[in-house]
Write a protein that holds these residues in place. Structure first.
Motif, PDB file in Angstrom:
ATOM      1  N   GLY A 138      83.971  96.057  34.973  1.00 56.75           N
ATOM      2  CA  GLY A 138      83.791  94.780  35.641  1.00 56.75           C
ATOM      3  C   GLY A 138      85.112  94.158  36.059  1.00 56.75           C
ATOM      4  O   GLY A 138      86.012  93.996  35.229  1.00 56.75           O
ATOM      5  N   LEU A 139      85.227  93.780  37.339  1.00 58.59           N
ATOM      6  CA  LEU A 139      86.442  93.120  37.810  1.00 58.59           C
ATOM      7  C   LEU A 139      86.571  91.703  37.258  1.00 58.59           C
ATOM      8  O   LEU A 139      87.653  91.290  36.825  1.00 58.59           O
ATOM      9  CB  LEU A 139      86.443  93.062  39.342  1.00 58.59           C
ATOM     10  N   ASN A 140      85.459  90.960  37.272  1.00 54.21           N
ATOM     11  CA  ASN A 140      85.503  89.559  36.885  1.00 54.21           C
ATOM     12  C   ASN A 140      84.676  89.235  35.650  1.00 54.21           C
ATOM     13  O   ASN A 140      84.760  88.124  35.128  1.00 54.21           O
ATOM     14  CB  ASN A 140      85.018  88.683  38.057  1.00 54.21           C
ATOM     15  N   ALA A 142      94.020 102.162  34.353  1.00 54.27           N
ATOM     16  CA  ALA A 142      94.522 102.000  35.715  1.00 54.27           C
ATOM     17  C   ALA A 142      95.831 101.215  35.688  1.00 54.27           C
ATOM     18  O   ALA A 142      96.192 100.624  34.662  1.00 54.27           O
ATOM     19  CB  ALA A 142      93.485 101.266  36.558  1.00 54.27           C
ATOM     20  N   ALA A 143      96.511 101.196  36.819  1.00 53.01           N
ATOM     21  CA  ALA A 143      97.796 100.489  36.887  1.00 53.01           C
ATOM     22  C   ALA A 143      97.645  99.011  36.565  1.00 53.01           C
ATOM     23  O   ALA A 143      98.526  98.398  35.951  1.00 53.01           O
ATOM     24  CB  ALA A 143      98.397 100.662  38.288  1.00 53.01           C
ATOM     25  N   GLN A 144      96.502  98.415  36.943  1.00 49.78           N
ATOM     26  CA  GLN A 144      96.309  96.982  36.731  1.00 49.78           C
ATOM     27  C   GLN A 144      95.542  96.648  35.451  1.00 49.78           C
ATOM     28  O   GLN A 144      95.229  95.475  35.211  1.00 49.78           O
ATOM     29  CB  GLN A 144      95.570  96.356  37.928  1.00 49.78           C
ATOM     30  N   THR A 145      95.223  97.643  34.625  1.00 47.30           N
ATOM     31  CA  THR A 145      94.374  97.401  33.464  1.00 47.30           C
ATOM     32  C   THR A 145      94.935  96.321  32.542  1.00 47.30           C
ATOM     33  O   THR A 145      94.232  95.385  32.159  1.00 47.30           O
ATOM     34  CB  THR A 145      94.157  98.704  32.667  1.00 47.30           C
ATOM     35  N   ASN A 146      96.191  96.430  32.151  1.00 47.12           N
ATOM     36  CA  ASN A 146      96.740  95.513  31.159  1.00 47.12           C
ATOM     37  C   ASN A 146      96.965  94.104  31.699  1.00 47.12           C
ATOM     38  O   ASN A 146      97.131  93.161  30.917  1.00 47.12           O
ATOM     39  CB  ASN A 146      98.040  96.075  30.586  1.00 47.12           C
ATOM     40  N   SER A 147      96.958  93.933  33.019  1.00 42.47           N
ATOM     41  CA  SER A 147      97.080  92.600  33.597  1.00 42.47           C
ATOM     42  C   SER A 147      95.722  92.004  33.946  1.00 42.47           C
ATOM     43  O   SER A 147      95.623  90.869  34.416  1.00 42.47           O
ATOM     44  CB  SER A 147      97.973  92.631  34.842  1.00 42.47           C
ATOM     45  N   SER A 148      94.661  92.775  33.740  1.00 37.74           N
ATOM     46  CA  SER A 148      93.305  92.317  34.044  1.00 37.74           C
ATOM     47  C   SER A 148      92.703  91.608  32.837  1.00 37.74           C
ATOM     48  O   SER A 148      92.807  92.093  31.704  1.00 37.74           O
ATOM     49  CB  SER A 148      92.428  93.519  34.423  1.00 37.74           C
ATOM     50  N   ARG A 149      92.060  90.470  33.089  1.00 38.89           N
ATOM     51  CA  ARG A 149      91.449  89.753  31.955  1.00 38.89           C
ATOM     52  C   ARG A 149      90.226  90.473  31.417  1.00 38.89           C
ATOM     53  O   ARG A 149      89.746  90.176  30.320  1.00 38.89           O
ATOM     54  CB  ARG A 149      91.089  88.322  32.361  1.00 38.89           C
ATOM     55  N   THR A 150      89.687  91.447  32.157  1.00 37.95           N
ATOM     56  CA  THR A 150      88.552  92.232  31.675  1.00 37.95           C
ATOM     57  C   THR A 150      88.958  93.657  31.288  1.00 37.95           C
ATOM     58  O   THR A 150      88.096  94.468  30.976  1.00 37.95           O
ATOM     59  CB  THR A 150      87.464  92.316  32.758  1.00 37.95           C
TER      60      THR A 150
END
Length: 204
Positions: A117-119, A75-83
């Motif tokens: 998982g988001l968090n 997803a667009a936010q994958t690489n900025s997500s800690r999970t």
């Protein structure tokens, strides 16, 4: 001379007994090792029901010259997500009788793992475990389950199968054996599967 001979014979007999005992122990150890190699799968039949327990090791290799796991979508936010939320991986991982990667291969795990998982680092797994060993050659079972990988023991659901695991139902308890600097994960799987023995009713 006769007296020395009388003293020597019991000594030789004792030595022969000791050699026999040591040889028997070694043979027993070899037999135990053979049983260990073949004990990854156990099958118990009760009437038309069969319960199979499996123990094997799953090797996920995302890096290096021969990866068995590759990212196929994100997803667009994958690489900025800690999970790494939204990452989707395709896997073709070896299954072995022991944690050593060079131990005997008994099958492959093929399918998809997604970071769901988001968090909390959680995987959604849609994976078939296809076996190549003994009577299980060509049989498989499938997972469709959440895998909370940071838990000491991860429980997942068996939702079906093929071959000897046709109409499988059961569960998996997985425990991470090791993760190295290359993110290679070795996971111990303990699987319990209940099936119906079609060999007793081949026309059903």
């Amino acid at each position: 001379m006769e007296k020395n001979k009388e003293l020597t014979m019991p000594t030789l007999n004792l030595l022969s007994i000791l050699i026999f005992i040591v040889s028997s122990i070694n043979a027993g150890a070899d037999h135990a090792q053979l049983n260990h190699q073949n004990s990854w799968a156990k099958r118990v039949e009760r009437g038309n029901e069969v319960t199979t327990t499996l123990q094997f090791y799953f090797h996920n290799i995302p890096n290096g010259p021969g990866p068995t796991s590759v990212r196929i979508a994100e997803a667009a936010q994958t690489n900025s997500s800690r999970t790494f939320f939204g990452a989707l991986m395709m896997i073709d991982d070896p299954l072995t009788v022991g944690p050593d990667p060079s131990s005997r291969i008994v099958g492959r795990a093929r399918g998809l793992m997604g970071s769901a998982g988001l968090n909390k680092f959680t995987l959604i797994m849609a994976v078939s475990y296809v076996f190549t060993d003994g009577i299980y050659n060509g049989s498989s079972f499938s997972l469709l389950s959440i895998n909370e990988v940071l838990r000491p023991a991860q429980e997942m659901a068996v939702v079906g199968g093929t071959g000897l695991f046709r109409l499988a139902r059961g569960h998996v308890v997985a425990r991470t054996h090791s993760i190295d600097a290359m993110s290679v994960a070795i996971v111990e799987y303990n699987v319990t599967i209940a099936t119906y023995d079609y060999s007793k009713h081949p026309h059903e």
